[in-house]
Write a protein that holds these residues in place. Structure first.
Motif, PDB file in Angstrom:
ATOM      1  N   PHE A  41       0.835  -1.200   0.000  1.00  0.00           N
ATOM      2  CA  PHE A  41       0.000   0.000   0.000  1.00  0.00           C
ATOM      3  C   PHE A  41       0.871   1.251   0.000  1.00  0.00           C
ATOM      4  CE2 PHE A  41      -2.712  -3.192   1.967  1.00  0.00           C
ATOM      5  CZ  PHE A  41      -3.934  -2.968   1.359  1.00  0.00           C
ATOM      6  N   ARG A  42       0.342   2.326  -0.577  1.00  0.00           N
ATOM      7  CA  ARG A  42       0.910   3.659  -0.393  1.00  0.00           C
ATOM      8  C   ARG A  42       0.166   4.305   0.762  1.00  0.00           C
ATOM      9  NH1 ARG A  42       0.016   7.394  -3.702  1.00  0.00           N
ATOM     10  NH2 ARG A  42      -1.866   6.480  -4.582  1.00  0.00           N
ATOM     11  N   LEU A  43       0.887   4.824   1.719  1.00  0.00           N
ATOM     12  CA  LEU A  43       0.283   5.226   2.980  1.00  0.00           C
ATOM     13  C   LEU A  43       0.236   6.740   3.137  1.00  0.00           C
ATOM     14  CD1 LEU A  43      -0.769   4.469   5.817  1.00  0.00           C
ATOM     15  CD2 LEU A  43       1.624   4.297   6.549  1.00  0.00           C
ATOM     16  N   LEU A  44      -0.938   7.242   3.506  1.00  0.00           N
ATOM     17  CA  LEU A  44      -1.118   8.636   3.880  1.00  0.00           C
ATOM     18  C   LEU A  44      -1.711   8.669   5.284  1.00  0.00           C
ATOM     19  CD1 LEU A  44      -1.281  11.710   3.408  1.00  0.00           C
ATOM     20  CD2 LEU A  44      -3.502  11.325   2.295  1.00  0.00           C
ATOM     21  N   LYS A  45      -1.009   9.301   6.222  1.00  0.00           N
ATOM     22  CA  LYS A  45      -1.483   9.405   7.598  1.00  0.00           C
ATOM     23  C   LYS A  45      -1.941  10.834   7.877  1.00  0.00           C
ATOM     24  CE  LYS A  45       2.346   7.294   9.116  1.00  0.00           C
ATOM     25  NZ  LYS A  45       3.354   6.647  10.004  1.00  0.00           N
ATOM     26  N   ILE A  46      -3.209  10.980   8.250  1.00  0.00           N
ATOM     27  CA  ILE A  46      -3.805  12.264   8.599  1.00  0.00           C
ATOM     28  C   ILE A  46      -3.938  12.322  10.114  1.00  0.00           C
ATOM     29  CG2 ILE A  46      -5.806  13.774   8.361  1.00  0.00           C
ATOM     30  CD1 ILE A  46      -4.460  13.368   5.717  1.00  0.00           C
ATOM     31  N   GLY A  47      -3.295  13.309  10.750  1.00  0.00           N
ATOM     32  CA  GLY A  47      -3.366  13.457  12.195  1.00  0.00           C
ATOM     33  C   GLY A  47      -4.197  14.657  12.592  1.00  0.00           C
ATOM     34  N   TRP A  92      -0.309  16.606   9.797  1.00  0.00           N
ATOM     35  CA  TRP A  92      -1.049  17.081  10.961  1.00  0.00           C
ATOM     36  C   TRP A  92      -1.989  18.220  10.566  1.00  0.00           C
ATOM     37  CZ3 TRP A  92      -1.559  14.621  15.347  1.00  0.00           C
ATOM     38  CH2 TRP A  92      -0.578  13.705  15.729  1.00  0.00           C
ATOM     39  N   ILE A  93      -3.248  18.109  11.037  1.00  0.00           N
ATOM     40  CA  ILE A  93      -4.266  19.114  10.737  1.00  0.00           C
ATOM     41  C   ILE A  93      -4.746  19.719  12.051  1.00  0.00           C
ATOM     42  CG2 ILE A  93      -6.451  19.574   9.582  1.00  0.00           C
ATOM     43  CD1 ILE A  93      -4.395  18.483   7.683  1.00  0.00           C
ATOM     44  N   PRO A  94      -4.682  21.037  12.213  1.00  0.00           N
ATOM     45  CA  PRO A  94      -5.091  21.664  13.475  1.00  0.00           C
ATOM     46  C   PRO A  94      -6.599  21.879  13.548  1.00  0.00           C
ATOM     47  CG  PRO A  94      -4.207  23.316  12.007  1.00  0.00           C
ATOM     48  CD  PRO A  94      -4.080  22.012  11.285  1.00  0.00           C
ATOM     49  N   GLY A  95      -7.321  20.879  13.975  1.00  0.00           N
ATOM     50  CA  GLY A  95      -8.765  21.034  14.102  1.00  0.00           C
ATOM     51  C   GLY A  95      -9.446  19.704  14.372  1.00  0.00           C
ATOM     52  N   PHE A  96     -10.785  19.731  14.321  1.00  0.00           N
ATOM     53  CA  PHE A  96     -11.601  18.552  14.573  1.00  0.00           C
ATOM     54  C   PHE A  96     -12.084  17.950  13.257  1.00  0.00           C
ATOM     55  CE2 PHE A  96     -11.980  20.969  18.505  1.00  0.00           C
ATOM     56  CZ  PHE A  96     -11.817  19.989  19.472  1.00  0.00           C
ATOM     57  N   ASP A 123     -16.373  21.301   8.815  1.00  0.00           N
ATOM     58  CA  ASP A 123     -16.573  21.200   7.366  1.00  0.00           C
ATOM     59  C   ASP A 123     -15.360  21.693   6.587  1.00  0.00           C
ATOM     60  OD1 ASP A 123     -18.488  20.590   5.149  1.00  0.00           O
ATOM     61  OD2 ASP A 123     -18.147  22.719   4.713  1.00  0.00           O
ATOM     62  N   SER A 124     -14.775  22.810   7.014  1.00  0.00           N
ATOM     63  CA  SER A 124     -13.635  23.343   6.275  1.00  0.00           C
ATOM     64  C   SER A 124     -12.453  22.388   6.347  1.00  0.00           C
ATOM     65  CB  SER A 124     -13.239  24.716   6.823  1.00  0.00           C
ATOM     66  OG  SER A 124     -12.894  24.631   8.201  1.00  0.00           O
ATOM     67  N   LEU A 125     -12.233  21.804   7.517  1.00  0.00           N
ATOM     68  CA  LEU A 125     -11.147  20.821   7.641  1.00  0.00           C
ATOM     69  C   LEU A 125     -11.427  19.617   6.752  1.00  0.00           C
ATOM     70  CD1 LEU A 125      -9.352  19.614  10.844  1.00  0.00           C
ATOM     71  CD2 LEU A 125     -10.332  17.939   9.278  1.00  0.00           C
ATOM     72  N   LEU A 128       4.037  17.835   3.973  1.00  0.00           N
ATOM     73  CA  LEU A 128       3.616  17.779   5.354  1.00  0.00           C
ATOM     74  C   LEU A 128       3.439  19.175   5.927  1.00  0.00           C
ATOM     75  CD1 LEU A 128       5.864  14.934   6.761  1.00  0.00           C
ATOM     76  CD2 LEU A 128       3.619  14.793   5.715  1.00  0.00           C
ATOM     77  N   LEU A 129       2.345  19.350   6.675  1.00  0.00           N
ATOM     78  CA  LEU A 129       2.159  20.579   7.433  1.00  0.00           C
ATOM     79  C   LEU A 129       3.044  20.541   8.659  1.00  0.00           C
ATOM     80  CD1 LEU A 129      -1.732  20.850   7.320  1.00  0.00           C
ATOM     81  CD2 LEU A 129      -0.077  21.928   5.794  1.00  0.00           C
ATOM     82  N   PRO A 130       3.318  21.694   9.255  1.00  0.00           N
ATOM     83  CA  PRO A 130       4.143  21.678  10.484  1.00  0.00           C
ATOM     84  C   PRO A 130       3.477  20.848  11.575  1.00  0.00           C
ATOM     85  CG  PRO A 130       3.898  23.914   9.618  1.00  0.00           C
ATOM     86  CD  PRO A 130       2.952  23.044   8.846  1.00  0.00           C
ATOM     87  N   ALA A 131       4.263  20.066  12.251  1.00  0.00           N
ATOM     88  CA  ALA A 131       3.728  19.281  13.370  1.00  0.00           C
ATOM     89  C   ALA A 131       3.294  20.214  14.475  1.00  0.00           C
ATOM     90  CB  ALA A 131       4.803  18.321  13.900  1.00  0.00           C
TER      91      ALA A 131
END
Length: 329
Positions: free
Chosen positions: A190-196, A287-291, A295-297, A325-328
């Motif tokens: 698999f090619r892996l994408l991890k969304i945090g 890494w995504i800063p939100g919940f 909707d926007s996230l 990658l976004l900043p951790a």
């Protein structure tokens, strides 16, 4: 032909992982693979925030709600079942989406587990006897002396994990945390994408408290009564998890109901901290800063996943790609 994509949604409890995974599954013809050590058990619905059949809206969900509470289930078993499920989803041409907050399960699924020693019943018996005589905190203090890294990760009340960690140490003269760092059998194909998901700490704590209030108002006490009425022991492993342990203590007359709710909130906040500490050690996380239910996230993550899938179709065989990658946090 390039390997198919695999999306992982990780983050602390109450960060909206299930909501985001559900949204991605609808958009990209996905199937959701649970990664939660409590949701695997039947009857533990309210306290584990399990997505039940009526709410799944036709989206296939795997590795939830399939074990009785008195059955043992290890990270190794999760790894084996999870990899089988991922392969089957890929063969159907659908997108596998792993979502959950049990870091050890995710590590096992993606990185494999070490080839540890078999169970030693005599050693386990001695450790169990010591726990009954001196308490679980005594075993946890012993673990902290020989393997402080594992002691920080394992709760003092989680006797099965403490005993396994001590068993590995005494049989191999190496801490289990060191074995994990040398694990083999990484997931392939698999090619892996991890969304945090990493929402602001104060907002996360408010959500945790609101969720706990909903659980108690929505029948958590009655759920635990029902489980016990089915003949399951209050000492079985899933009833020692967040919320369930506190309700058992209430039902046994050890603490008042409000104290059970307050203790659940505090324990859950502490757990969320440990989850973030664990997941920040994961490599290559976007890494995504939100919940996950914002909707926007969700729109941003959909675009990221779409780019990831398209990039894979453009790559020559044998190469791989990933997002910027976004900043951790």
């Amino acid at each position: 032909m390039t390997n198919p994509p695999l999306i992982v949604v990780l983050g602390p409890t109450a960060s909206g992982k299930s909501n985001l995974a559900f949204r991605l599954a609808r958009r990209f013809r996905g199937e959701i693979v649970g990664c939660d050590s409590v949701q695997v058990y039947r009857f533990l619905d309210i306290g584990s925030s399990k997505v039940l059949k009526p709410d799944q809206a036709g989206i296939p969900h795997h590795l939830i709600d399939f074990l009785d509470p008195d059955k043992e289930f290890t990270a190794g078993q999760y790894m084996a079942l999870g990899r089988t499920v991922l392969s089957e989803i890929g063969q159907r041409g659908n997108l596998p989406l792993v979502a959950g907050g049990t870091g050890l399960y995710l590590r096992a699924l993606l990185n494999g587990l070490f080839d540890g020693p078999s169970r030693c019943e005599s050693l386990r018996g001695r450790l169990q006897q010591r726990a009954r005589r001196k308490g679980d905190t005594h075993l946890h203090r012993l673990l902290a002396r020989v393997d402080p890294e594992s002691a920080r990760r394992i709760l003092p009340r989680d006797r099965p994990k403490i005993i396994r960690a001590l068993e590995v140490y005494f049989l191999t003269a190496k801490p289990i945390s060191l074995h994990f760092r040398t694990a083999t059998e990484k997931l392939k194909g698999f090619r892996l994408l991890k969304i945090g998901l990493s929402p602001a700490r104060d907002r996360l704590y408010r959500r945790i408290e609101e969720r706990v209030d909903r659980m108690f108002a929505g029948g958590l006490v009655e759920e635990v009564r029902s489980i016990l009425a089915k003949g399951f022991s209050p000492d079985c492993k899933p009833l020692q998890s967040l919320g369930y342990l506190q309700v058992v203590q209430f039902l046994q007359g050890e603490i008042p109901l409000q104290a059970a709710a307050d203790a659940t909130k505090q324990a859950t906040r502490n757990y969320a901290k440990r989850q973030l500490t664990w997941f920040r050690k994961e490599e290559n996380v976007t890494w995504i800063p939100g919940f996950g239910d914002e909707d926007s996230l969700g729109s941003d993550v959909e675009a990221c996943v779409a780019d990831f899938i398209r990039a894979g179709t453009r790559q020559p065989s044998g190469t791989s790609t990933g997002p910027v990658l976004l900043p951790a946090p």
